[in-house]
Design an enzyme around this catalytic site. Structure first.
Site, short mmCIF file in Angstrom:
data_model
loop_
_atom_site.label_atom_id
_atom_site.label_comp_id
_atom_site.label_asym_id
_atom_site.label_seq_id
_atom_site.Cartn_x
_atom_site.Cartn_y
_atom_site.Cartn_z
N HIS A 56 16.68 -21.44 8.74
CA HIS A 56 15.35 -22.05 8.72
C HIS A 56 15.41 -23.57 8.79
CE1 HIS A 56 13.04 -18.39 6.85
NE2 HIS A 56 14.10 -17.99 7.55
N GLU A 72 9.86 -10.34 12.00
CA GLU A 72 10.18 -10.46 10.57
C GLU A 72 9.86 -11.84 10.04
OE1 GLU A 72 12.50 -11.26 6.93
OE2 GLU A 72 12.65 -12.29 8.87
N GLU A 73 10.11 -12.86 10.83
CA GLU A 73 9.95 -14.22 10.33
C GLU A 73 8.49 -14.60 10.08
OE1 GLU A 73 12.24 -15.83 9.21
OE2 GLU A 73 14.10 -15.57 10.33
N GLU A 110 4.04 -6.16 11.65
CA GLU A 110 3.62 -4.81 11.27
C GLU A 110 4.77 -3.93 10.84
OE1 GLU A 110 1.17 -2.89 14.18
OE2 GLU A 110 -0.10 -4.66 14.49
N ASP A 149 20.56 -16.08 11.21
CA ASP A 149 19.35 -15.37 10.77
C ASP A 149 18.50 -15.01 11.97
OD1 ASP A 149 17.25 -14.40 9.22
OD2 ASP A 149 16.46 -16.40 8.79
N HIS A 191 16.81 -8.16 12.52
CA HIS A 191 15.68 -8.64 13.32
C HIS A 191 16.18 -9.65 14.35
CE1 HIS A 191 15.19 -12.61 11.25
NE2 HIS A 191 15.57 -11.96 10.17
N ASP A 220 13.96 -11.78 16.05
CA ASP A 220 13.12 -12.97 16.16
C ASP A 220 13.68 -14.07 15.28
OD1 ASP A 220 12.29 -11.45 13.84
OD2 ASP A 220 10.61 -12.83 13.65
#
Length: 446
Positions: A417, A152-153, A157, A121, A88, A90
């Site tokens: 994160h 994803e974060e 959908e 990430d 991903h 994002d």
């Protein structure tokens, strides 16, 4: 291509891989509400352009609802199996920017690590996939289907696509998810279990407004004290999660040494760890519960008054195999039924996500094990991950025959994160080599 030529090709791309990652990190592709959505589309196009430049003959942006899905197809030899490569593009919000040692979206290299939000990430996964396409000159030993999502974060959908768009996965033989990493730098690791999640917001109101604690304290219930007593029931005397019906199991794979865990987590000297069982079991295969947000008056300037209302966000991490909706129901029922003194609380359930376990007895897993051992020169370990990738659980539910491989360039020091997220550039190189060698091994064995 031989293993020697693959290794040489990946080594020759060392600078390119680093530069490709730096270019993606510069794009602040935060998928959370309130952030500029234009950056999501910019990053999707940048990822598509990267795959095209790497040699993918067919690249397109699909309508993913929340964000574009970058899709590429790279045909292999006739009859070759289809391998889906997922990542991903994002990222999480930067958080407290004053805690960063360099700008979150300006990549900075220090001591062999590249710093920046998304460096690990999961823009590392994006560049790993692109480098594998480039390593084979656009002619891989298997047919590659690359899908990069952009939500994803925040739970988009695409995670439901295995159920809503099964045509993209029906012909896939194996899936590579480059969104995890090794238990330590240089120690090849395959993640075989992912925790699920459930969360809820619990609110307490006991008074119409704040009142003098001396004149009214005693009979009147303080909302914050009600909340504190309620939250204390979420764990037992040892610190284990105490939500009825939500249980786990003992982790059978590699253990996480306590000293390593304490160092990486930043647990202070003299502070004990909580819970029972091995550290790995507590991290990977048993439930854990935490209070991740609290609305209450700040200490600074707090009046000497009873607090009329307070609320908290409770996060429950679920072992693989626990049904997330049932776990969420159990969490909400616990919060409602354990409020002290007969006080009624309001509980707002969040959106649950399942965990998953992946099989370890198939040809893709064997090929990945051999490839990683060759790339790192050490035996492969199995670990679980406390993080959740709902797409994996949905994929396994919709296509239980699929082999799913969870690997990547993240490591315990990556600070995903958190402020000062980074990726070890040597680990990024090794993870890329391991994935390319896997594709060659799997292609030759199929």
């Amino acid at each position: 291509m031989t293993d020697t030529t693959i290794t040489a090709a990946i080594e020759a791309m060392r600078g390119t891989i680093r530069d490709d990652l730096a270019a993606l990190v510069r794009i602040p592709s935060v998928s959370f509400a309130g952030y500029d959505r234009a950056h999501i589309h910019t990053c999707a196009q940048a990822a598509a352009d990267l795959l095209t430049a790497a040699g993918a003959p067919h690249v397109e942006l699909l309508d993913g609802g929340d964000a574009p899905v970058v899709h590429a197809e790279v045909p292999g030899p006739p009859g070759a199996p289809v391998v889906l490569m997922y990542a991903h593009y994002d990222v999480q919000p930067p958080g407290d920017e004053s805690a960063w040692h360099s700008e979150p979206f300006e990549p900075a290299e220090r001591a062999g690590r590249l710093y920046g939000r998304g460096a690990a990430d999961d823009k590392s996964g994006v560049v790993i996939h692109a480098a594998c396409v480039r390593a084979f000159g656009g002619q891989p030993p298997v047919t590659l289907r690359i899908m990069l999502e952009g939500a994803e974060e925040c739970g988009g959908e695409f995670e439901e696509w295995p159920h809503t768009h099964p045509e993209w996965f029906a012909d896939v033989a194996a899936v590579v998810v480059a969104d995890v990493g090794n238990v330590r730098i240089g120690e090849p690791t395959l993640t075989t279990g992912l925790r699920g999640t459930a969360d809820a917001i619990v609110s307490v109101r006991t008074l119409d407004g704040p009142v003098h604690s001396g004149m009214f304290g005693g009979p009147a219930p303080d909302a914050l004290l009600v909340l504190i007593k309620l939250l204390a029931t979420l764990t037992d005397e040892h610190g284990n999660a105490a939500i009825e019906g939500v249980t786990g199991f003992d982790w059978a794979g590699a253990d996480y040494p306590e000293d390593d865990y304490r160092t990486v987590a930043g647990v202070r000297d003299g502070v004990p760890l909580i819970g029972t069982g091995s550290v790995s079991s507590r991290l990977m295969s048993k439930p854990s519960v935490n209070v991740v947000g609290l609305d209450a008056p700040a200490v600074a300037g707090a009046p000497n008054a009873l607090i009329p209302a307070a609320r908290a966000k409770v996060s429950l991490r679920l072992p693989p195999g626990v049904e997330p909706h049932a776990a969420l129901d159990a969490l909400c029922e616990h919060l409602r039924s354990h409020a002290p003194w007969g006080v009624t609380v309001d509980v707002e359930p969040g959106r649950p996500a399942p965990g998953s376990q992946v099989p370890t007895d198939g040809p893709a897993y064997r090929a990945a094990t051999a490839a990683m051992e060759q790339a790192y020169g050490r035996p492969v370990q199995q670990i679980g991950s406390g993080g959740s990738i709902p797409f994996v659980a949905n994929l396994r539910a919709a296509f239980p025959q699929l082999e799913v491989l969870l690997l990547g360039a993240q490591d315990p020091l990556a600070a995903i994160h958190a402020p000062n997220e980074s990726v070890d550039l040597g680990e990024l190189q090794s993870a890329t080599l391991a994935q390319a060698l896997f594709l060659a091994e799997y292609g030759s064995a199929s």
